[in-house]
Design a protein around this motif. Structure first.
Motif, PDB file in Angstrom:
ATOM      1  N   PRO A   8       5.361   8.900  74.193  1.00 22.11           N
ATOM      2  CA  PRO A   8       5.048   7.828  73.245  1.00 22.11           C
ATOM      3  C   PRO A   8       5.430   8.135  71.796  1.00 22.11           C
ATOM      4  O   PRO A   8       5.916   7.245  71.086  1.00 22.11           O
ATOM      5  N   ALA A   9       5.230   9.359  71.363  1.00 18.43           N
ATOM      6  CA  ALA A   9       5.556   9.697  69.968  1.00 18.43           C
ATOM      7  C   ALA A   9       7.049   9.567  69.695  1.00 18.43           C
ATOM      8  O   ALA A   9       7.458   9.052  68.642  1.00 18.43           O
ATOM      9  N   ILE A  10       7.870  10.025  70.632  1.00 15.96           N
ATOM     10  CA  ILE A  10       9.324   9.919  70.452  1.00 15.96           C
ATOM     11  C   ILE A  10       9.758   8.466  70.532  1.00 15.96           C
ATOM     12  O   ILE A  10      10.568   8.001  69.719  1.00 15.96           O
ATOM     13  N   ALA A  11       9.242   7.725  71.517  1.00 20.62           N
ATOM     14  CA  ALA A  11       9.604   6.313  71.656  1.00 20.62           C
ATOM     15  C   ALA A  11       9.290   5.558  70.366  1.00 20.62           C
ATOM     16  O   ALA A  11      10.083   4.735  69.906  1.00 20.62           O
ATOM     17  N   GLN A  12       8.140   5.865  69.762  1.00 15.39           N
ATOM     18  CA  GLN A  12       7.753   5.194  68.523  1.00 15.39           C
ATOM     19  C   GLN A  12       8.621   5.639  67.347  1.00 15.39           C
ATOM     20  O   GLN A  12       9.077   4.811  66.558  1.00 15.39           O
ATOM     21  N   ALA A  13       8.861   6.944  67.228  1.00 10.16           N
ATOM     22  CA  ALA A  13       9.645   7.456  66.099  1.00 10.16           C
ATOM     23  C   ALA A  13      11.061   6.894  66.106  1.00 10.16           C
ATOM     24  O   ALA A  13      11.572   6.473  65.059  1.00 10.16           O
ATOM     25  N   VAL A  14      11.701   6.883  67.275  1.00  9.69           N
ATOM     26  CA  VAL A  14      13.059   6.345  67.356  1.00  9.69           C
ATOM     27  C   VAL A  14      13.024   4.837  67.106  1.00  9.69           C
ATOM     28  O   VAL A  14      13.890   4.293  66.417  1.00  9.69           O
ATOM     29  N   GLY A  15      12.010   4.160  67.629  1.00 15.94           N
ATOM     30  CA  GLY A  15      11.884   2.727  67.391  1.00 15.94           C
ATOM     31  C   GLY A  15      11.710   2.390  65.922  1.00 15.94           C
ATOM     32  O   GLY A  15      12.299   1.436  65.409  1.00 15.94           O
ATOM     33  N   LEU A  16      10.920   3.175  65.229  1.00 13.23           N
ATOM     34  CA  LEU A  16      10.685   2.935  63.812  1.00 13.23           C
ATOM     35  C   LEU A  16      11.957   3.116  62.989  1.00 13.23           C
ATOM     36  O   LEU A  16      12.196   2.400  62.018  1.00 13.23           O
ATOM     37  N   MET A  17      12.807   4.057  63.410  1.00  8.94           N
ATOM     38  CA  MET A  17      14.031   4.368  62.667  1.00  8.94           C
ATOM     39  C   MET A  17      15.294   3.832  63.334  1.00  8.94           C
ATOM     40  O   MET A  17      16.403   4.204  62.962  1.00  8.94           O
ATOM     41  N   CYS A  18      15.137   2.944  64.314  1.00  7.72           N
ATOM     42  CA  CYS A  18      16.317   2.489  65.062  1.00  7.72           C
ATOM     43  C   CYS A  18      17.291   1.733  64.160  1.00  7.72           C
ATOM     44  O   CYS A  18      16.930   1.220  63.101  1.00  7.72           O
ATOM     45  N   ARG A  19      18.532   1.710  64.636  1.00  4.72           N
ATOM     46  CA  ARG A  19      19.587   0.992  63.918  1.00  4.72           C
ATOM     47  C   ARG A  19      19.162  -0.465  63.714  1.00  4.72           C
ATOM     48  O   ARG A  19      18.476  -1.037  64.550  1.00  4.72           O
ATOM     49  N   GLU A  20      19.609  -1.039  62.628  1.00  5.22           N
ATOM     50  CA  GLU A  20      19.262  -2.428  62.317  1.00  5.22           C
ATOM     51  C   GLU A  20      19.654  -3.365  63.461  1.00  5.22           C
ATOM     52  O   GLU A  20      18.906  -4.260  63.820  1.00  5.22           O
ATOM     53  N   ARG A  21      20.813  -3.153  64.046  1.00  2.27           N
ATOM     54  CA  ARG A  21      21.243  -4.047  65.135  1.00  2.27           C
ATOM     55  C   ARG A  21      20.378  -3.865  66.386  1.00  2.27           C
ATOM     56  O   ARG A  21      20.144  -4.817  67.113  1.00  2.27           O
ATOM     57  N   ASP A  22      19.885  -2.638  66.631  1.00  2.00           N
ATOM     58  CA  ASP A  22      18.952  -2.446  67.751  1.00  2.00           C
ATOM     59  C   ASP A  22      17.625  -3.141  67.453  1.00  2.00           C
ATOM     60  O   ASP A  22      17.030  -3.763  68.331  1.00  2.00           O
ATOM     61  N   PHE A  23      17.173  -3.033  66.196  1.00  3.02           N
ATOM     62  CA  PHE A  23      15.941  -3.708  65.796  1.00  3.02           C
ATOM     63  C   PHE A  23      16.060  -5.221  66.028  1.00  3.02           C
ATOM     64  O   PHE A  23      15.162  -5.837  66.599  1.00  3.02           O
ATOM     65  N   ARG A  24      17.175  -5.811  65.602  1.00  3.90           N
ATOM     66  CA  ARG A  24      17.368  -7.258  65.786  1.00  3.90           C
ATOM     67  C   ARG A  24      17.403  -7.621  67.266  1.00  3.90           C
ATOM     68  O   ARG A  24      16.830  -8.637  67.677  1.00  3.90           O
ATOM     69  N   PHE A  26      16.038  -5.959  69.938  1.00  2.94           N
ATOM     70  CA  PHE A  26      14.711  -5.823  70.545  1.00  2.94           C
ATOM     71  C   PHE A  26      13.738  -6.864  69.990  1.00  2.94           C
ATOM     72  O   PHE A  26      12.882  -7.357  70.721  1.00  2.94           O
ATOM     73  N   SER A  27      13.877  -7.213  68.717  1.00  2.00           N
ATOM     74  CA  SER A  27      13.034  -8.270  68.153  1.00  2.00           C
ATOM     75  C   SER A  27      13.281  -9.591  68.877  1.00  2.00           C
ATOM     76  O   SER A  27      12.345 -10.342  69.161  1.00  2.00           O
ATOM     77  N   ALA A  28      14.533  -9.850  69.199  1.00  2.00           N
ATOM     78  CA  ALA A  28      14.883 -11.105  69.865  1.00  2.00           C
ATOM     79  C   ALA A  28      14.259 -11.217  71.252  1.00  2.00           C
ATOM     80  O   ALA A  28      13.951 -12.318  71.696  1.00  2.00           O
ATOM     81  N   VAL A  29      14.076 -10.100  71.943  1.00  2.00           N
ATOM     82  CA  VAL A  29      13.509 -10.192  73.298  1.00  2.00           C
ATOM     83  C   VAL A  29      12.004  -9.934  73.334  1.00  2.00           C
ATOM     84  O   VAL A  29      11.374 -10.178  74.357  1.00  2.00           O
ATOM     85  N   THR A  30      11.434  -9.465  72.232  1.00  3.74           N
ATOM     86  CA  THR A  30       9.984  -9.224  72.203  1.00  3.74           C
ATOM     87  C   THR A  30       9.231 -10.221  71.327  1.00  3.74           C
ATOM     88  O   THR A  30       8.024 -10.377  71.486  1.00  3.74           O
ATOM     89  N   GLY A  31       9.936 -10.835  70.383  1.00  5.39           N
ATOM     90  CA  GLY A  31       9.270 -11.699  69.419  1.00  5.39           C
ATOM     91  C   GLY A  31       8.541 -10.924  68.333  1.00  5.39           C
ATOM     92  O   GLY A  31       7.777 -11.503  67.568  1.00  5.39           O
ATOM     93  N   LEU A  32       8.787  -9.621  68.239  1.00  5.62           N
ATOM     94  CA  LEU A  32       8.170  -8.768  67.215  1.00  5.62           C
ATOM     95  C   LEU A  32       9.192  -8.511  66.114  1.00  5.62           C
ATOM     96  O   LEU A  32      10.218  -7.896  66.361  1.00  5.62           O
ATOM     97  N   TYR A  33       8.888  -8.962  64.899  1.00  7.69           N
ATOM     98  CA  TYR A  33       9.850  -8.878  63.813  1.00  7.69           C
ATOM     99  C   TYR A  33       9.420  -7.923  62.710  1.00  7.69           C
ATOM    100  O   TYR A  33       9.985  -7.925  61.622  1.00  7.69           O
ATOM    101  N   ASP A  34       8.439  -7.094  62.978  1.00  8.05           N
ATOM    102  CA  ASP A  34       7.972  -6.062  62.065  1.00  8.05           C
ATOM    103  C   ASP A  34       8.265  -4.710  62.720  1.00  8.05           C
ATOM    104  O   ASP A  34       7.897  -4.488  63.878  1.00  8.05           O
ATOM    105  N   ARG A  35       8.947  -3.827  62.004  1.00  7.51           N
ATOM    106  CA  ARG A  35       9.349  -2.534  62.588  1.00  7.51           C
ATOM    107  C   ARG A  35       8.166  -1.731  63.108  1.00  7.51           C
ATOM    108  O   ARG A  35       8.242  -1.120  64.168  1.00  7.51           O
ATOM    109  N   GLU A  36       7.096  -1.696  62.353  1.00  6.87           N
ATOM    110  CA  GLU A  36       5.919  -0.928  62.783  1.00  6.87           C
ATOM    111  C   GLU A  36       5.356  -1.493  64.077  1.00  6.87           C
ATOM    112  O   GLU A  36       5.067  -0.748  65.022  1.00  6.87           O
TER     113      GLU A  36
END
Length: 163
Positions: A8-24, A26-36
């Motif tokens: 969980p710690a690694i999954a969260q750390a990489v998620g928090l710092m993921c590339r902007e395009r990965d963030f967009r 994953f946001s599109a398929v989760t509906g979560l638009y806040d990095r935290e």
């Protein structure tokens, strides 16, 4: 490149710092638009999934999380996200997936490895094709905000059906 099971710690750390395009994506398929919020969701969903791996550069700092999730008999779905440091391990990761990871999945009985990716993410499309995956089609309005996605798959040992 250092590979280890994700936690969980690694999954969260990489998620928090993921590339902007990965963030967009994953946001599109989760509906979560806040990095935290998204990184906490990733920790909860992916942090304990068996078979997922985290990769680090030689300095030990996690760079990416990915792997295959069993979704039905003979079929696994890929997931992947990375930080901006992915270029440091991109080539060895590509080799690992093509030469070891996909053959291991096939040896375990998976004849179909599939994934969906944002239609607005051409870098990922190119990488999936380098990995030997083929584009199957566009999924219209697949994302929470109506974003289009593209289905890719690697199929081995396909049988023809008779009617």
């Amino acid at each position: 490149m250092i590979l280890e099971p994700v936690n969980p710690a690694i999954a969260q750390a990489v998620g928090l710092m993921c590339r902007e395009r990965d963030f967009r994506e994953f946001s599109a398929v989760t509906g979560l638009y806040d990095r935290e919020q998204l990184s906490l969701w990733m920790a909860g969903c992916y942090g304990s999934l068996e078979g997922l791996l985290a990769a680090s550069a030689d300095d030990g700092i996690p760079v990416c999380v990915g792997g295959a999730v069993h979704i039905r008999p003979g079929t696994a779905a890929l997931l992947f996200y990375a930080t901006d440091c992915f270029d440091e391990i991109g080539l060895p990761m590509t080799r690992f997936i093509k030469r070891q990871y996909f053959p291991q999945l096939e040896a375990q009985g998976y004849h179909r490895i599939e994934c969906v990716t944002s239609a607005a993410y051409p870098e990922m499309h190119r990488w999936l094709e380098v990995l030997g995956m083929q584009r199957e089609g566009v999924l219209r309005s697949y994302g929470a905000g109506g974003e289009d996605f593209i289905q890719y798959a690697r199929v081995s040992g396909a049988r023809t059906t008779s009617h």
